[in-house]
Design an enzyme around this catalytic site. Sequence first.
Site, PDB file in Angstrom:
ATOM      1  N   HIS A 100       0.832  -1.218   0.000  1.00 42.89           N
ATOM      2  CA  HIS A 100       0.000   0.000   0.000  1.00 42.89           C
ATOM      3  C   HIS A 100       0.859   1.257   0.000  1.00 42.89           C
ATOM      4  O   HIS A 100       0.599   2.211  -0.718  1.00 42.89           O
ATOM      5  CB  HIS A 100      -0.879   0.053   1.255  1.00 42.89           C
ATOM      6  CG  HIS A 100      -1.729  -1.148   1.450  1.00 42.89           C
ATOM      7  ND1 HIS A 100      -2.289  -1.825   0.398  1.00 42.89           N
ATOM      8  CD2 HIS A 100      -2.120  -1.791   2.568  1.00 42.89           C
ATOM      9  CE1 HIS A 100      -2.980  -2.836   0.884  1.00 42.89           C
ATOM     10  NE2 HIS A 100      -2.900  -2.847   2.193  1.00 42.89           N
ATOM     11  N   GLU A 144       3.890 -12.896 -22.458  1.00 40.21           N
ATOM     12  CA  GLU A 144       4.676 -12.995 -21.218  1.00 40.21           C
ATOM     13  C   GLU A 144       4.901 -14.438 -20.786  1.00 40.21           C
ATOM     14  O   GLU A 144       5.478 -14.705 -19.746  1.00 40.21           O
ATOM     15  CB  GLU A 144       4.018 -12.191 -20.093  1.00 40.21           C
ATOM     16  CG  GLU A 144       2.555 -12.485 -19.861  1.00 40.21           C
ATOM     17  CD  GLU A 144       1.919 -11.606 -18.781  1.00 40.21           C
ATOM     18  OE1 GLU A 144       2.639 -10.945 -18.017  1.00 40.21           O
ATOM     19  OE2 GLU A 144       0.682 -11.602 -18.699  1.00 40.21           O
ATOM     20  N   ASP A 184       7.073 -11.142 -16.312  1.00 45.31           N
ATOM     21  CA  ASP A 184       6.738 -12.562 -16.309  1.00 45.31           C
ATOM     22  C   ASP A 184       7.529 -13.330 -17.356  1.00 45.31           C
ATOM     23  O   ASP A 184       7.967 -14.448 -17.106  1.00 45.31           O
ATOM     24  CB  ASP A 184       5.233 -12.750 -16.546  1.00 45.31           C
ATOM     25  CG  ASP A 184       4.464 -12.565 -15.249  1.00 45.31           C
ATOM     26  OD1 ASP A 184       4.901 -13.113 -14.228  1.00 45.31           O
ATOM     27  OD2 ASP A 184       3.441 -11.856 -15.258  1.00 45.31           O
ATOM     28  N   CYS A 223       5.600  -3.550 -21.835  1.00 45.96           N
ATOM     29  CA  CYS A 223       5.084  -2.875 -20.643  1.00 45.96           C
ATOM     30  C   CYS A 223       5.658  -3.423 -19.346  1.00 45.96           C
ATOM     31  O   CYS A 223       5.252  -3.017 -18.267  1.00 45.96           O
ATOM     32  CB  CYS A 223       3.562  -2.913 -20.618  1.00 45.96           C
ATOM     33  SG  CYS A 223       2.904  -4.579 -20.532  1.00 45.96           S
TER      34      CYS A 223
HETATM   35  C1  PEP Z   1       4.767  -8.190 -16.852  1.00 38.71           C
HETATM   36  O1  PEP Z   1       4.609  -9.372 -16.511  1.00 38.71           O
HETATM   37  O2  PEP Z   1       5.803  -7.761 -17.388  1.00 38.71           O
HETATM   38  C2  PEP Z   1       3.699  -7.193 -16.635  1.00 38.71           C
HETATM   39  C3  PEP Z   1       3.771  -5.985 -17.150  1.00 38.71           C
HETATM   40  O3  PEP Z   1       2.663  -7.555 -15.888  1.00 38.71           O
HETATM   41  P1  PEP Z   1       2.661  -7.705 -14.298  1.00 38.71           P
HETATM   42  O4  PEP Z   1       3.951  -7.136 -13.772  1.00 38.71           O
HETATM   43  O5  PEP Z   1       1.455  -6.960 -13.848  1.00 38.71           O
HETATM   44  O6  PEP Z   1       2.545  -9.191 -14.139  1.00 38.71           O
HETATM   45 MG    MG Z   2       2.660 -10.147 -16.066  1.00 35.89          MG
END
Ligand code: PEP
Ligand code: MG
Length: 584
Positions: free
Chosen positions: A195, A437, A461, A508
């Site tokens: 948080h 991913e 991931d 991302c």
């Molecule tokens: C990722 O896996 O790179 C991603 C952007 O998603 P998260 O970190 O939310 O799993």
């Molecule tokens: Mg991810």
Amino acid sequence: MNKNLLLKGIVASQGIAIGKVFLVNQDHLELSHYNIATNEEIEKEINRFKKAIEESQSQLLRAKKDINKKKFKEAQYIIDTHILLLQDKVLMDNTIKIIKHEKIDAALALKKTIAGLRTHLAEITDEYMKERTSDIDYIEQRLLRNLAGIKGDLVAKIREKVIIVASDLSPADTANLNVNEVLGFTIDSGGKTSHTAIMARALKIPAVVGLKDITRRVKTGDTMILDGIHGVVIINPTADTLLKYNQKKAEYDEFEIGLLKHKDLPGETIDGFRVKLLANIEIMEELPSVLTYGAEGIGLYRTEFLYLNRKDLPSEAEQFEIYKTVSQKIAPHPVTIRTLDIGGDKFMSHIDVAEEINPVMGLRAIRFCLKEVAIFKTQLRAIMRSSAYGKVKIMFPMISGIEEVRQIKIILSEVKKELQAEHKVFDPDIEIGIMVEVPSAGSIADILAKEVNFFSIGTNDLIQYTLAIDRVNENVSYLYEPLHPAVLRILRNIINSAHDNGIPVAMCGEMAGEPFYMPILLGLGIDELSMNVMALPRVKSVLRSLDYKQSQLVTDSIFKLSTAQEIETLLKKEVKKHFPRIFN
Ligand code: PEP
Ligand code: MG
């Protein structure tokens, strides 16, 4: 006094802070425990306990009101959970029973009840339950404080600019915090999604978390350097260190301000290669900074935060209002809404799913949604309806094969039909994309590219699955290498397959916001990078001084190397040559 003591943690929010420590003394409540004997004394202890519950409830309700004004919705949900916990029958009945039977004071009886609850939760290994443990800790602390007669909130007495040190802070603790007085946060527990971390990022206050026992190593009034670039904290620095850091901070602040000057310039290389730079968001509070920092839209909206820390599911109406606001505020720029990515390393919602031995490879993200179709459909309806108010795209997490995409498409077309029948407006041509991913998706990228409008690479991931290392396990973190040749080969395959099929590729994961990797990502031909807002100005500045053709050459030579170490050395040499100021 410990001079120049350096502690290492995890960067939760970037920046440098230098100032005096304010130690939030949660764990060190001095409570004397005692035995009782008479019925009168028993009655008195029970009443003290009930009064502490009442006081705690009204404090939380007040905190909720304050938070309401700040429109920090997620924090409200968490406070609601805490209010519900206070009303829990087991907490009340058990504590009263212990006071009566063991003839001990209310505080000790409460500690025993809570210890019992903790033991019970410890046996359950899922992440959501771990989160519940921290909720129970917050409640225990609040009740104990009230039993000890300590009035006022934990951080309310701050009168000067300070760096807050705490074992953890609940949203209620920080609700009436005057953020202008907070230079930084340093926290014992937590990772990037705690948080405090989320709030610190939303408020743009530097924070380092996961410092384990910093609360035991400092006291209020100590001087502290919080280096939220490298994730270190220095306590009572020597004059030399302080001087060095004062300089660093001045440089950093000046540099950051300077970077913002580029914010309205396009993200392109010197030789005109365009890369769109977008923002990742988790909560609505981040929206204002998305535009201030010059993002060209939202490339990843992690919607799971809407589902966490609450007893019910977010309704279609509630989600619709939120997605609509986001898309309106970001329009004409696009917003890519990612459907629920719950499970695995993310804390679970209250949704009842069976315990799994290996949740990271279990029923998470799209797998969960394709099983719980009603929950999925509610979210899809809300997203579709919001698409009438801006440029919305939908993105699906954890895709591992083509069947999942086909199943999603069937469900989505049902949703569209239903909405049409109800005369609800939406964008019929909404773009759909997948997160790449999972390595299987990476290797069949050519097949998947024919089914969707865009790819977004989730490197967090993708790296963990490719290299078979748990992304939150400290013991194997040394193996987490974005520059591993295997990772780079998969990235190349994904990007080339997408382009061969005429669709764009975004990235991302955290790798996208790290300027050091820019020459490779550019050399591979990435179309969009989406990152934590605070990383944007720096990435844009690096991008604007890179040469696309040169980056292609660097990338070609990198693909001739065989270890992450060799690649890193070459890349370091390259970036230092061009950006000594950024990569020092
Ligand atoms: C990722 O896996 O790179 C991603 C952007 O998603 P998260 O970190 O939310 O799993
Ligand atoms: Mg991810």
